[in-house]
Enzyme design. Structure first.
Site, mmCIF file in Angstrom:
data_model
loop_
_atom_site.group_PDB
_atom_site.id
_atom_site.type_symbol
_atom_site.label_atom_id
_atom_site.label_comp_id
_atom_site.label_asym_id
_atom_site.label_seq_id
_atom_site.Cartn_x
_atom_site.Cartn_y
_atom_site.Cartn_z
ATOM 1 N N CYS A 131 0.825 -1.213 0.000
ATOM 2 C CA CYS A 131 0.000 0.000 0.000
ATOM 3 C C CYS A 131 0.861 1.266 0.000
ATOM 4 O O CYS A 131 1.667 1.485 0.920
ATOM 5 C CB CYS A 131 -0.930 -0.025 1.216
ATOM 6 S SG CYS A 131 -1.663 1.572 1.642
ATOM 7 N N CYS B 221 0.350 3.488 3.043
ATOM 8 C CA CYS B 221 1.002 2.898 4.224
ATOM 9 C C CYS B 221 2.490 3.219 4.224
ATOM 10 O O CYS B 221 3.069 3.551 5.265
ATOM 11 C CB CYS B 221 0.795 1.390 4.257
ATOM 12 S SG CYS B 221 -0.944 0.867 4.216
ATOM 13 N N CYS C 118 -5.910 17.814 -9.109
ATOM 14 C CA CYS C 118 -5.277 16.771 -8.287
ATOM 15 C C CYS C 118 -4.048 16.165 -8.969
ATOM 16 O O CYS C 118 -4.146 15.604 -10.067
ATOM 17 C CB CYS C 118 -6.305 15.687 -7.970
ATOM 18 S SG CYS C 118 -5.610 14.145 -7.367
ATOM 19 N N CYS D 1 -4.275 12.399 -9.516
ATOM 20 C CA CYS D 1 -5.178 12.087 -10.635
ATOM 21 C C CYS D 1 -4.448 12.247 -11.971
ATOM 22 O O CYS D 1 -4.601 11.420 -12.879
ATOM 23 C CB CYS D 1 -6.402 12.996 -10.605
ATOM 24 S SG CYS D 1 -7.318 12.971 -9.034
#
Length: 632
Positions: free
Chosen positions: A194, A197, A542, A545
């Protein structure tokens, strides 16, 4: 044949000149070859220096950094004020360390030019310093003046130096239960792959180092949720990272920031009991909030079993409400309550004749969950004020009707504000299954616009969120008539109103790899039960994005022949989406299989094309030759 002396001399001279030319040629060729070799060698290791600081870029970074035992690297921006302040100290340290034994190199990277390097090392601010030892990278957390940098780096260059053990405790099934029985602790459920994470990990470790020194210590731990599936399932982990606060085994969601100081400050604020003892009647009355909810527990001794359950409820709800407790006999008589009572007090300015001034909960025995439910049930007055500080209180209240006008409780405007609020209260009393609140039309101009009411010009406007989360504006009234409001609310509850949907124009061009969805086409495209749909909710500004866009297009190109699979995107800043597709950051990605349109799956995995592909092929219901029958 006899050769003249003159001829002999001429032949001897010619031979000497020829030999000299050959020698010069050999020497010249050798030198040129050596020069070429030297140039090639310099090119392979050549690195520019500025004030004894190595200047690195993508081409030479790995060769330089990973060839040295210990090196410190600064990622900077030329315009950054902090970087400019650091520069002279960094140069002094570079000169001193260059002359030390063994030498230690200091380097720098212009992160505004070398974007790939900055991204590779998660550079999100300037200056960011990382140091490398034998190929391992560490965050630099030392001083930022020359002597401090020198001492810090010399210590870490010592051959006997070893990284300190992690302060964050790694938990597994057999160690978890004992750990969470402490007064307070924080546990992160993570996945090794992740990205979020990985970004949190250094901040979490630095926070752990500070919190372990707190009095009393607040320990931090982590659980690999991909290995400890049972623990993840038990605590409702559906995305990564998920953080949970534990108090003597009781879990609650962590709602604070996720940077070092945010984690530290939030956990310190969470330590101790949420409910505060009030030792005098005057202190109790002053403790109650002027414009919000206050919950008070009334007891006559601290050994009452209900007291502990009340404190646990206060700790569970401490992020949302203000809690207190008292043992004063005069408080019991003043508020006419029995020992063991829990009372929810709303701000006096929201009292109306249709509701009690405060709500009392009393039983001979009660649980923490029962107190939680009572507080949540009575957290709002009949007609309260929708403010930025109370938005979260109304978040899950549906249907919800907001009444927009000039809401001002100051002395000059209080009478007019309360006049309109009391008129709404008489209506709210009739429709108890709808939540009502007044909202200042200037402070919440964006909501007025989202309901399509910004051009009404009326003194008062009403907009309601239905059970479906959609917006339903009431046609403006020339004069306030309760009967007209009743008629509107009746239609709302019967589902006979047409919602106002914020939407960009429907795209005319349809020949795109990625299907463009807008508010008006969401149901038609995303909720089409004949197709599986992957939809990205993005914001035009963003950065994440923009980074995803080429991969998303490549994914759509890969599956353009899959007629039952739609790869789509929607600008969430300009279009409404249904409640079940709630946007919680950018990009937010959902997979809506053909048989779960009202319960889409939130995608939290890696964002590479192959990862998306694997996910789609595993979860598809009608794509890739699958069908609902295959699923069943």
């Amino acid at each position: 044949m006899k050769v003249s002396t003159k001829m002999q001399l001429w032949l001897l001279l010619s031979g000497f000149l020829l030999l000299s030319a050959v020698v010069r040629c050999d020497e010249s060729g050798s030198k040129e070859d050596d020069a070429d070799d030297d140039d090639e060698g310099e090119k392979s290791t050549e690195v520019q220096e500025e004030d004894d600081v190595l200047v690195l870029d993508t081409k030479n970074f790995d060769d330089i950094v990973y060839s040295k035992d210990t090196v410190l690297v600064e990622f900077y921006a030329p315009w950054c004020g902090h970087c400019k302040s650091l520069a002279p100290e960094y140069a002094k340290a570079a000169k001193l360390l260059k002359e030390s034994q063994p030498p230690i190199s200091l380097a720098k990277v212009d992160a505004t030019v070398e974007n790939d390097l900055a991204s590779r090392f998660d550079v999100s601010g300037y200056p960011t310093l990382k140091w490398f030892k034998k190929g391992e990278v560490y965050d630099y957390d030392g001083p930022r003046e020359a002597n401090g940098i020198v001492s810090y780096m010399k210590e870490r260059a010592d051959p006997s130096w070893k990284p300190p053990p992690e302060v964050v405790v790694s938990l597994a099934k057999d160690t978890f239960d004992d750990f969470i029985q402490q007064e307070i602790s924080l546990v992160e459920f993570y996945a090794p792959w992740c990205g979020h994470c990985k970004k949190l990990a250094p901040e979490y470790e630095k926070a752990a180092k500070q919190l372990i020194k707190h009095d009393p210590p607040i320990p931090l731990a982590k659980v690999d949720a991909t290995v400890e599936n049972e623990l993840a399932s038990k605590y409702g982990v559906t995305g990564y990272p998920t953080l949970k606060i534990f108090r003597k085994g009781r879990a609650q969601d962590y709602k604070g920031p996720r940077d070092e100081m945010g984690l530290v400050n939030h956990m310190i604020s969470q330590s101790g009991e949420a409910s505060k003892m009030q030792v005098s009647l005057r202190e109790l009355q002053q403790y109650m909030a002027e414009d919000a909810v206050t919950i008070i527990g009334f007891f006559d001794n601290l050994n009452d079993p209900r007291f502990r359950n009340y404190l646990d409820a206060a700790n569970d709800l401490r992020d949302d409400f203000k809690f207190g407790h008292t043992l004063l006999p005069e408080a019991l008589s003043t508020y006419r309550v029995n020992p063991g009572s829990v009372v929810v007090f709303n701000a006096p300015r929201f009292y109306t004749k249709y509701e009690p001034k405060w709500n009392i909960y009393h039983k001979e025995e009660y649980t923490t969950d029962e107190v939680n439910k009572f507080v949540k049930k009575h957290k709002l007055p009949l007609v309260g004020e929708y403010q930025h500080t109370t938005e979260k209180m109304y978040k899950d209240q549906k249907p919800l009707c907001l009444v927009f006008y000039t809401v001002d409780f100051s002395f000059d405007f209080r009478e007019a504000t309360q006049l309109w609020r009391n008129k709404i209260a008489s209506i709210a009393n009739k429709y108890r299954n709808i939540t009502f609140a007044v909202a200042d039309e200037e402070k919440f101009k964006h909501l007025v616009e989202e309901f399509g009411l910004d051009d009404s010009g009326e003194e008062l406007n009403i907009g309601c969120y239905g059970k479906d989360g959609k917006r339903y504006p009431m046609e403006p009234m020339e004069e306030f008539e309760s009967a007209e409001v009743w008629e509107f609310l009746d239609k709302l509850m019967k589902g006979k109103l047409k919602p106002h949907i914020k939407s960009q124009p429907i795209p005319k061009k349809k020949e795109r790899l990625v299907t463009i969805v807008v508010g008006q086409t969401f149901d038609k495209i995303v909720k089409d039960k004949t197709k599986d749909v992957l939809i990205e909710m993005y914001a035009p500004w963003c950065g994440h994005c923009k980074q995803l866009e080429p991969k998303y297009i490549e994914l759509a190109k890969k599956y353009k022949k899959e007629k039952n699979l739609v790869i789509a995107k929607l600008d969430a800043t300009a279009n409404d989406v249904p409640e079940e597709y709630r946007v919680e950051g950018f990009p937010t990605i959902y997979f809506a299989p053909s048989n779960k349109k009202d319960a889409p799956l939130k995608y939290d995995g890696p964002r590479e094309v192959e990862d998306f592909s694997k996910y789609l092929e595993e979860h598809a219901t009608v794509s890739f030759g699958k069908s609902l029958r295959d699923e069943l």
